[in-house]
Design an enzyme around this catalytic site. Sequence first.
Site, short mmCIF file in Angstrom:
data_model
loop_
_atom_site.label_atom_id
_atom_site.label_comp_id
_atom_site.label_asym_id
_atom_site.label_seq_id
_atom_site.Cartn_x
_atom_site.Cartn_y
_atom_site.Cartn_z
N ARG B 58 26.84 36.67 44.02
CA ARG B 58 26.81 35.39 44.20
C ARG B 58 27.97 34.55 43.74
NH1 ARG B 58 21.44 33.88 44.37
NH2 ARG B 58 21.42 35.81 43.74
N THR B 59 28.20 34.63 42.40
CA THR B 59 29.61 34.01 41.97
C THR B 59 30.72 34.43 42.43
OG1 THR B 59 28.16 33.81 39.99
CG2 THR B 59 30.60 33.17 39.55
N LYS B 86 40.98 53.62 32.96
CA LYS B 86 41.86 54.61 32.43
C LYS B 86 42.20 53.81 31.02
CE LYS B 86 43.59 55.46 36.95
NZ LYS B 86 44.74 54.76 37.99
N ARG B 108 35.15 36.87 34.90
CA ARG B 108 33.53 37.22 34.54
C ARG B 108 33.78 38.76 33.55
NH1 ARG B 108 28.27 37.52 36.69
NH2 ARG B 108 28.63 35.21 37.09
N HIS B 136 28.77 29.45 31.12
CA HIS B 136 28.89 29.88 32.48
C HIS B 136 29.14 28.46 33.18
CE1 HIS B 136 28.72 31.61 36.56
NE2 HIS B 136 27.88 31.96 36.47
#
Lengths: 184, 306
Positions: B58-59, B86, B108, B136
């Site tokens: 969604r975001t 890595k 995020r 958020h």
Amino acid sequence: MMLSGERQAERVVMDAGDIARAVTRIAHEILERNKGVQALGLVGIRTGGVYLAHRLVKRIQEIESASVPIGELDITLYRDDLSLRKEQPILRKTSVPFDISDKIIVLVDDVLFTGRTIRAAMDGLIDLGRPAEIQLAVLVDRGHRQLPIKANYIGKNLPTAREEKVQVLLEESGEDDRVVILKP
Amino acid sequence: MSLKRKDLLSLAPLSVDEIRLLLETADSFKEVTGREIKKVPALRGRTVVNLFFEPSTRTRTSFELAAKRLSADVINFSPSSSSVVKGETLLDTARNIEAMQADIIVLRHPSAGAAETLARGVKSSVINAGDGWHEHPTQGLLDLYTIRDRGLSFEGLRVAIIGDVAHSRVARSNIHALVKLGAEVRLVGPPTMMPFGVEKLGVRVYYNFDEALRGVQVIMMLRLQLERQGIALFPTIREYARLYGLTAERVRLADPGAIVMHPGPINRGVEIAPDVADSLSSVILDQVANGVAVRMGILYLLSGAS
């Protein structure tokens, strides 16, 4: 209302009567050129152009007893200097509540200067539809164009020096109707 | 008034004027997203990088769509397919992205404070798209926008936020902003999900859902993060649903005309009954739609030249 003493030296080049007469003449010219209000729509450019567009629509209504759809355009997102500015300008809403496709759209602005605003306005307008024709009405044309743009309806041609500032002050924003040149 | 910030990391430090500017700017983009041609040239030539260290559809999609509608170029970067596996650090990854001329990085990350760390280390603007249990902010703003869009004003607005407040960055962003804007915020949930000392933020804590619902105009449900329930914060999902699930019966305890919000994805039958999620009072899909306009506004305001 601000007192003139608080401002830079201002020279009044159009007073309330001049502005009213210019609006009346432009209203007549728009009707004459387009043979009435058929397929006509007016779109004012925020903020000064919106006030003038409303005055023109009112005048046209008085002359022709017919209403003309009116819209308001914010051109900020179409400016060509957005990527150069440190802080982004405040956005206002665009509201064109009628379909502009196949209409004759008269863009209305207060001052025509470099032509960059009009370029942005035309891009913004065309994103909303495909008008049959776009015409341009301005209260003041002060010259110094940087783009090949010309107005169809002009209230007053005003020769100015580049560094001078021209301001259209209108009742709608709490001023006495007048056009002034501010000396730098 | 303009936004004089390089980054958007949290709502806690924003002034009321800044929040209002962000919401008003979103208004203009709501108009753009309603057009037939949903694209404006404002961010032409700019690059937006979505750097997502946690799964999100969604975001990420919302940011991607927002950036594309502003004519920016968008790159999606997710750790599973990159050098992070890595052993590259967050800052090194970001500096590499920056070296490719990214103007805005949308991050995020599972760790609280990751966005802040990143913002200090790079010249690009950073937008926090969720950092651990911290904040958020773009979700908070789109929630505020949706409330305002429904004609509700924040001063004196009664809002109940229900669920796992302790582990919710959505709740944290909303609490900071709503309290600042003058709303009365009530938090509801089992004691195991209520952060210690949360009253200091200017909210009231309720353990009884029915009692908290009386007179509220906004019911904001939080997602029960079932994937986190290894840590046993309540005995069973059934019990949770019975005590803290939103049913049509419970909605009737709130103000008539109260709206039901949820940041998604919803767990039907757990925190929200299916008929409530689909009811007229639910604004869950409006939240999603408004999210694009709100994020366009944020991208626009942060896109000033450096």
